[in-house]
Enzyme design. Sequence first.
Site, PDB file in Angstrom:
ATOM      1  CD  GLN A   1       4.231  -8.616 -13.990  1.00  0.00           C
ATOM      2  OE1 GLN A   1       5.451  -8.632 -14.104  1.00  0.00           O
ATOM      3  NE2 GLN A   1       3.622  -8.090 -12.957  1.00  0.00           N
TER       4      GLN A   1
ATOM      5  CG  ASP B   1      -0.429  -4.587  -9.311  1.00  0.00           C
ATOM      6  OD1 ASP B   1      -0.867  -4.939 -10.425  1.00  0.00           O
ATOM      7  OD2 ASP B   1       0.424  -3.689  -9.177  1.00  0.00           O
TER       8      ASP B   1
ATOM      9  CG  PHE C   1       3.500  -2.872 -14.905  1.00  0.00           C
ATOM     10  CD1 PHE C   1       2.381  -3.055 -14.127  1.00  0.00           C
ATOM     11  CD2 PHE C   1       4.297  -1.766 -14.680  1.00  0.00           C
ATOM     12  CE1 PHE C   1       2.063  -2.143 -13.125  1.00  0.00           C
ATOM     13  CE2 PHE C   1       3.995  -0.850 -13.691  1.00  0.00           C
ATOM     14  CZ  PHE C   1       2.869  -1.044 -12.909  1.00  0.00           C
TER      15      PHE C   1
ATOM     16  NE  ARG D   1       5.198   6.115   3.751  1.00  0.00           N
ATOM     17  CZ  ARG D   1       5.818   6.704   4.774  1.00  0.00           C
ATOM     18  NH1 ARG D   1       6.502   7.800   4.556  1.00  0.00           N
ATOM     19  NH2 ARG D   1       5.778   6.183   5.981  1.00  0.00           N
TER      20      ARG D   1
ATOM     21  N   PRO E   1       3.982 -11.513 -10.386  1.00  0.00           N
ATOM     22  CG  PRO E   1       5.654 -10.201  -9.470  1.00  0.00           C
ATOM     23  CD  PRO E   1       5.332 -11.007 -10.685  1.00  0.00           C
TER      24      PRO E   1
ATOM     25  CE  LYS F   1       3.162  -6.772  -7.220  1.00  0.00           C
ATOM     26  NZ  LYS F   1       2.590  -5.449  -7.015  1.00  0.00           N
TER      27      LYS F   1
ATOM     28  NE  ARG G   1       4.424  -0.052   4.284  1.00  0.00           N
ATOM     29  CZ  ARG G   1       3.746   1.085   4.274  1.00  0.00           C
ATOM     30  NH1 ARG G   1       4.028   2.019   5.172  1.00  0.00           N
ATOM     31  NH2 ARG G   1       2.792   1.303   3.388  1.00  0.00           N
TER      32      ARG G   1
ATOM     33  CG  ASN H   1      -1.900  -1.155   1.191  1.00  0.00           C
ATOM     34  OD1 ASN H   1      -2.542  -1.422   0.181  1.00  0.00           O
ATOM     35  ND2 ASN H   1      -1.993  -1.885   2.289  1.00  0.00           N
TER      36      ASN H   1
ATOM     37  CG  HIS I   1      -1.928  -1.639 -13.735  1.00  0.00           C
ATOM     38  ND1 HIS I   1      -2.769  -0.737 -14.337  1.00  0.00           N
ATOM     39  CD2 HIS I   1      -0.922  -1.855 -14.617  1.00  0.00           C
ATOM     40  CE1 HIS I   1      -2.289  -0.407 -15.513  1.00  0.00           C
ATOM     41  NE2 HIS I   1      -1.167  -1.063 -15.712  1.00  0.00           N
TER      42      HIS I   1
END
Length: 369
Positions: free
Chosen positions: A324, A251, A328, A136, A249, A232, A186, A131, A253
């Site tokens: 992939q 997600d 992407f 960041r 992986p 993921k 985290r 998330n 998207h």
Amino acid sequence: MTSSSAQPWIDLDVPASELRLDPTLTCGQAFRWKATGSSEWTCALWDHVIDLKQTQSSVQYRVLGQLPAARANVEEALRDYFQLHIKFDALCDAWAQTDPDFEQLRKTHVGVRTLRQPVVETLLVFIASSNNNIKRITMLADKLCQHYGQSIATEKGPFHTFPTLQRLNEDPDIEGTLSQLGFGYRAKYYAKTVIMLCNSHEDPEEFLLGLRTAPLDTARTELLKLSGVGPKVADCVCLMALDKSDAVPVDTHIWQVAQRRYVGRVLDPKEGPEMLKLLSQDHRDKAVALARQLKASKAPTTKTYEAAQQLFIHLFGDFAGWAQGLLFSGDLGQEPKKKPKPTPSKRKSTQSLPPANERKMRLRSNVKE
């Protein structure tokens, strides 16, 4: 702080068709390379500070500084890091037989490679990706290195090595330290994962490296035992650090990419047989069944995550994870059409969306636990 003088540039002799630094180092795989000059990127890896430069014909490197105990053969390490023994053009040739769109993707997104990164760094950085967005994640990785890593002074400023698990485990209050550094919830994931690995294995890094020779399902199962690691994150580590080139992986998207690009085409009476022509009958039947499962689903779930993953594997084989990644990059390269600005209203407006490039960053790294 350790310092040393820069060494001369050395050519890796790799054409842009096989490696382009900018898209490869900024697409959400690696988070510690810094743009430090015109077509130049710098990072502390293997106890060295390494400078990379994209030229018209190749990629060059030089060592800006190193720790006294540094022993790595930097050129060999870089060739391994970029997996230069795998030919990007040959993979595109194979994928284009299933999906002709790869002919265009290989031109517009040339040289976008999947990296083979240090396993501890990949695991810990992707725990921070949950998330989160690239900006960041990069900030958190930098803080981790600055607090626990070793500093190497260079002509471009200081760079910090990524800390070992043992170094992190020396902190009696790692959760508290990371909380103060801004890791939020985290911090407890890091503390639990570091303690578990160090208490369970005499050499935790060697244990993780050993997963490179394990089957994909075994490696994924071991990673899922760690705090802060969901499907993921586990698949990202498998693909980008553990030699599992068929790990995909998924997600939100990528699930949408599967829906938009492949579900309808696989199920189409005319296009489907052409797309699946290279597969055995059994694999064709499985691909069709997976496409039907995805078509019936309106949102990604645990089951449809696995279905999308398996559809990519059936379509693109042993290097489905690389395919992939290119899909992407290509999909994000298509900017949405700008909508006309709404007429100003006296009503209080809702919070505006972040810039388009920030939305892309979030799409790449947004992960559910």
